[in-house]
Scaffold this motif. Structure first.
Motif, mmCIF file in Angstrom:
data_model
loop_
_atom_site.group_PDB
_atom_site.id
_atom_site.type_symbol
_atom_site.label_atom_id
_atom_site.label_comp_id
_atom_site.label_asym_id
_atom_site.label_seq_id
_atom_site.Cartn_x
_atom_site.Cartn_y
_atom_site.Cartn_z
ATOM 1 N N HIS A 1 -7.198 3.994 4.987
ATOM 2 C CA HIS A 1 -6.708 4.131 3.741
ATOM 3 C C HIS A 1 -6.919 5.530 3.400
ATOM 4 O O HIS A 1 -6.041 6.500 2.680
ATOM 5 N N TYR B 1 0.357 5.345 -1.591
ATOM 6 C CA TYR B 1 0.637 6.244 -0.679
ATOM 7 C C TYR B 1 1.503 7.436 -1.259
ATOM 8 O O TYR B 1 1.454 8.518 -1.282
ATOM 9 N N GLN B 2 2.646 6.844 -1.808
ATOM 10 C CA GLN B 2 3.824 7.652 -2.152
ATOM 11 C C GLN B 2 3.427 8.228 -3.617
ATOM 12 O O GLN B 2 3.635 9.265 -3.774
ATOM 13 N N TYR C 1 0.926 -1.347 -0.026
ATOM 14 C CA TYR C 1 -0.096 0.157 -0.041
ATOM 15 C C TYR C 1 0.789 1.131 0.191
ATOM 16 O O TYR C 1 0.391 2.184 -0.507
ATOM 17 N N GLU C 2 2.105 1.224 0.581
ATOM 18 C CA GLU C 2 2.600 2.361 0.844
ATOM 19 C C GLU C 2 3.037 2.825 -0.615
ATOM 20 O O GLU C 2 3.500 4.057 -0.724
ATOM 21 N N ASN D 1 -7.141 8.174 5.001
ATOM 22 C CA ASN D 1 -6.421 8.962 5.591
ATOM 23 C C ASN D 1 -4.845 9.218 4.848
ATOM 24 O O ASN D 1 -4.270 10.323 5.054
ATOM 25 N N GLU D 2 -4.630 8.356 3.619
ATOM 26 C CA GLU D 2 -3.567 8.572 2.920
ATOM 27 C C GLU D 2 -3.755 8.926 1.600
ATOM 28 O O GLU D 2 -3.092 9.445 0.708
ATOM 29 N N VAL D 3 -5.130 8.360 0.945
ATOM 30 C CA VAL D 3 -5.290 8.439 -0.627
ATOM 31 C C VAL D 3 -6.771 9.039 -0.691
ATOM 32 O O VAL D 3 -7.516 9.162 0.430
ATOM 33 N N ILE E 1 -7.221 3.467 -3.864
ATOM 34 C CA ILE E 1 -6.512 2.075 -3.532
ATOM 35 C C ILE E 1 -7.226 0.824 -3.761
ATOM 36 O O ILE E 1 -8.668 1.060 -3.456
ATOM 37 N N LYS F 1 0.287 9.361 -4.322
ATOM 38 C CA LYS F 1 -0.334 10.396 -3.885
ATOM 39 C C LYS F 1 0.437 11.529 -3.309
ATOM 40 O O LYS F 1 0.229 12.741 -3.754
ATOM 41 N N LYS F 2 1.560 11.259 -2.669
ATOM 42 C CA LYS F 2 2.424 12.460 -2.244
ATOM 43 C C LYS F 2 3.121 12.947 -3.511
ATOM 44 O O LYS F 2 3.410 14.269 -3.546
#
Length: 335
Positions: A223, A197-198, A193-194, A225-227, A210, A200-201
């Protein structure tokens, strides 16, 4: 509407495109359970739309909105042709499959193997963007075979983004094009998943959703919270009652008051309508709702009735009566 309140992304929560499962009958069932979750068709190939029955492949129920058409193909002209048809038929989104690893899809030179050819995907996306006004999105994996470098998926997204795609749905597993079945490809390659997340960053202006291995609401919330979005696959099919919790929990909507009995009744009415309209037998529809009483006492007996081939000559309302007797009988059995 208060402009200070951020709008909710259409991709905040969706049910994945699943071959042989998410047909229009399945989507009608799912829409009874959630009003806001985005629903996807099974993958429809551009060849099927060029040479087959357009109505058979694109027909859907008005109640299904919002609903997205997923296409399989790699030729830009064919994709543009199919996307335009999809928009004309009323789909809210056109999605390109760059994630399916099956041999059949590979022989057609599309699906996950397209990740090896970002410029080709970009050409197809641009061709679709040029002819439709609805969003054109891409569903893809994080890598191919043994390619595990983040740079691979980052460069893929970057290239396709420049062609006009702003929404990427990331199945957070590699696709192994040789040696694994489609089922094994959903289970064996590790989830990372990371990497989503990356993405999105690194691409904050893009919508990143995701997909992969997500089965519970607490996982969805984590999830998010990140995407920007979460796509649920087989859990939505096997445990569909989960969908009734999503509107309240993830779309700021009122808590659902619908009952399983009301859903079953609505599906029987739909079966009667489908048979009257085009002769569709009830059992072709009932197969999609067999998880309605998942985890409930008596659910196994209820499911056995609706899947009993010997009952095919009966009317669906008669089958429902038998199923409810079985459900009540099963519910009386001590735990």
């Amino acid at each position: 509407m208060d402009s200070s309140i951020p709008s909710i992304s259409p991709w905040r929560l969706s049910v994945a495109p699943m071959m042989d499962w998410t047909d229009r009958h399945c989507r009608y069932f799912h829409r009874l359970l959630t009003q806001h979750t985005l629903l996807y068709t099974e993958m429809v190939t551009t060849g099927a739309l060029r040479h087959g029955s357009v109505e058979r492949h694109l027909r859907f129920n008005a109640e299904e909105h919002p609903v997205a058409l997923q296409l399989g193909g790699s030729d830009a002209a064919d994709l543009a042709f199919a996307a335009k048809l999809g928009e004309q038929w009323g789909y809210n989104e056109i999605n390109l499959n760059c994630g399916c690893p099956s041999d059949r899809v590979q022989r057609g030179a599309f699906g996950a193997c397209l990740m090896n050819e970002p410029p080709l995907v970009a050409d197809g996306v641009k061709a679709m963007v040029d002819v439709v006004s609805v969003p054109v999105t891409v569903k893809h994996r994080i890598g191919i075979d043994q390619i595990e470098s983040y740079d691979f998926v980052r460069d893929f997204v970057g290239t396709v983004k420049d062609a006009g795609c702003s929404v990427f749905i990331v199945h957070a597993r590699n696709a192994w094009l040789q040696g694994l079945s489609p089922k094994e490809n959903r289970e064996i390659p590790p989830l990372r998943y990371e990497l989503a997340y990356q993405l999105k960053k690194d691409f904050p202006s893009l919508t990143i959703a995701i997909n992969g291995g997500i089965t519970r609401n607490d996982q969805i919330a984590e999830h998010l919270n990140e995407v920007d979005g979460v796509m649920i696959g087989r859990e939505a099919y096997y445990n569909p009652w989960l969908l009734t919790t999503w509107d309240a929990q993830f779309f700021n909507s009122a808590e659902s008051s619908i009952t399983r009995e009301a859903v079953e009744e609505a599906m029987v009415t739909y079966m009667e309508r489908a048979f009257k309209e085009d002769g569709c037998p009830w059992y072709a529809i009932a197969r999609h709702m067999l998880g309605l009483y998942h985890g409930q006492r008596g659910g196994r007996l209820w499911r056995q009735v609706w899947s009993n081939h010997k009952l095919k000559p009966m009317q669906p309302r008669e089958v429902m009566a038998v199923a409810r007797v079985a459900l009540a009988k099963g519910a009386e059995v001590p735990a």
